[in-house]
Enzyme design. Structure first.
Site, mmCIF file in Angstrom:
data_model
loop_
_atom_site.group_PDB
_atom_site.id
_atom_site.type_symbol
_atom_site.label_atom_id
_atom_site.label_comp_id
_atom_site.label_asym_id
_atom_site.label_seq_id
_atom_site.Cartn_x
_atom_site.Cartn_y
_atom_site.Cartn_z
ATOM 1 C CG HIS A 103 -0.305 0.085 2.533
ATOM 2 N ND1 HIS A 103 0.505 -0.911 3.050
ATOM 3 C CD2 HIS A 103 -0.334 1.057 3.494
ATOM 4 C CE1 HIS A 103 0.925 -0.580 4.255
ATOM 5 N NE2 HIS A 103 0.442 0.633 4.546
ATOM 6 C CG HIS A 115 -0.111 4.343 4.873
ATOM 7 N ND1 HIS A 115 -0.829 3.506 5.695
ATOM 8 C CD2 HIS A 115 -0.950 5.379 4.561
ATOM 9 C CE1 HIS A 115 -2.051 4.017 5.885
ATOM 10 N NE2 HIS A 115 -2.142 5.147 5.202
ATOM 11 C CG ASP A 170 5.349 2.922 7.017
ATOM 12 O OD1 ASP A 170 4.398 3.496 6.467
ATOM 13 O OD2 ASP A 170 5.193 2.007 7.847
ATOM 14 C CG HIS A 171 4.289 -0.136 4.030
ATOM 15 N ND1 HIS A 171 4.379 -1.461 4.377
ATOM 16 C CD2 HIS A 171 3.861 0.518 5.139
ATOM 17 C CE1 HIS A 171 4.008 -1.611 5.644
ATOM 18 N NE2 HIS A 171 3.691 -0.422 6.126
ATOM 19 C CG HIS A 174 -3.814 -0.611 6.747
ATOM 20 N ND1 HIS A 174 -3.713 -0.465 8.110
ATOM 21 C CD2 HIS A 174 -2.871 0.216 6.210
ATOM 22 C CE1 HIS A 174 -2.763 0.407 8.383
ATOM 23 N NE2 HIS A 174 -2.239 0.848 7.248
ATOM 24 C CG ASP A 179 0.941 -1.503 7.734
ATOM 25 O OD1 ASP A 179 1.877 -2.310 7.840
ATOM 26 O OD2 ASP A 179 1.094 -0.270 7.743
ATOM 27 C CG HIS A 236 4.953 -2.432 10.269
ATOM 28 N ND1 HIS A 236 3.967 -1.817 11.001
ATOM 29 C CD2 HIS A 236 5.136 -1.658 9.175
ATOM 30 C CE1 HIS A 236 3.562 -0.735 10.382
ATOM 31 N NE2 HIS A 236 4.266 -0.602 9.264
#
Length: 306
Positions: free
Chosen positions: A63, A65, A67-68, A141, A208, A266
């Site tokens: 996804h 976000h 940090d990914h 998520h 997530d 994570h």
């Protein structure tokens, strides 16, 4: 035999710490490099891990976000700089196409590598080719998020003692594979009587999410289940409100799926010691490890598995 291992390039969640970079996970498998969720600084993590980035052949974004995915652009630029000749396949939720483009084209550079995009808008088998079958399912998520299952094909393995007893060797072995039977000295021998099917290994990557049925589907009998566990049970209220899991919840999902090994990752920056995750999850699922930066988790092929 090709290298088969998971390498942790980062295992923190949104905020890195002194000992944990934002997440990034490399599976080296069947002469390919499968890179999952490259967070900020992933390119540099390859240097510390002493791994050439050119091994990367497929990039998976669960996804969008930050940090990914914030390491995506720099990874593509690095592969471009290194003049890789193999195509780079990129898999991501179709709803995030505009974010993929922003990351890919966010700076000025002359792209010469071949990037093949696979925007995914439905669950199920994404690709099925020689090395792997790639499956994606929706997780639960705050934004469109995909979990992954990668499975290698089944292979036929001869039973050596039966082959020897039958007196088979040389080119006739290929005839046996191709035709599923051969005739020797007037006797018909069948492939099914002289071999077995080695089931291909599977790995699952769960980003997530709250607990949901897709997790068990993806991780069923997986050799390695790499799974987010952002919080410990003492902060389960935060896990629920932010649509994440605790270590206990991740372990419960691994147990239900029959996974062979659980690697937790994570971790929220609030936790300095990730061993607490191992302890919490281990009460439910014994074969569990809390991911550590640059640690390798081999999953060697078992030639006798049936």
């Amino acid at each position: 035999m090709s290298c088969r291992e998971l390498v942790i390039l980062g295992c923190s969640s949104q905020q890195p710490t002194r000992t944990r970079n934002q997440g990034a996970y490399l599976f080296r498998w069947n002469n390919e490099g499968l890179l999952f969720d490259p967070g900020e600084g992933t390119q540099r993590q390859f240097i510390f891990a002493n791994i050439a980035p050119t091994i990367v052949s497929r990039i998976f974004i669960s996804h969008f976000h930050g940090d990914h995915c914030l390491g995506l652009g720099s990874m593509l630029m690095r592969l471009n700089l290194d003049k890789v000749t193999h195509p780079i396949h990129c898999y991501y939720p179709a709803s995030g196409k505009k974010y993929f483009d922003r990351l890919r084209y966010g700076t000025i550079y002359h792209e010469t590598i071949r990037v093949i995009e696979h925007p995914i808008d439905k669950e199920g088998i994404v690709e099925d080719f020689g090395n792997f079958r790639i499956e994606a399912r929706k997780l639960n998520h705050l934004v469109d998020t995909l979990g992954w299952r990668i499975t290698e094909p089944d292979t036929i393995k001869f039973i050596p003692e039966k082959i020897k007893a039958a007196g088979l060797r040389g080119p006739i072995m290929q005839d046996l594979l191709r035709n599923e039977h051969v005739t020797v000295n007037g006797k018909t021998l069948y492939l099914k009587d002289l071999s077995y099917i080695r089931k291909g290994d599977s790995i699952a990557v769960i980003a997530d999410t709250l607990p949901c049925p897709s997790i068990v589907d993806l991780a069923k009998n997986a050799r390695i289940m790499l799974c987010e566990s952002t919080y410990l049970e003492e902060h389960s209220h935060l896990a629920e409100s932010h649509y994440h899991m605790t270590a206990k919840q991740a372990a419960t999902q691994a147990l239900a799926a029959g996974a062979q090994q659980l690697v937790l990752t994570h971790f929220s920056a609030r936790y300095l010691n990730s061993k607490e995750f191992e302890i919490e999850a281990g009460k439910i699922f014994p074969n569990v490890t809390a991911a550590e930066e640059f640690r390798s988790y081999p999953f060697p092929k078992n030639p006798s598995s049936k």
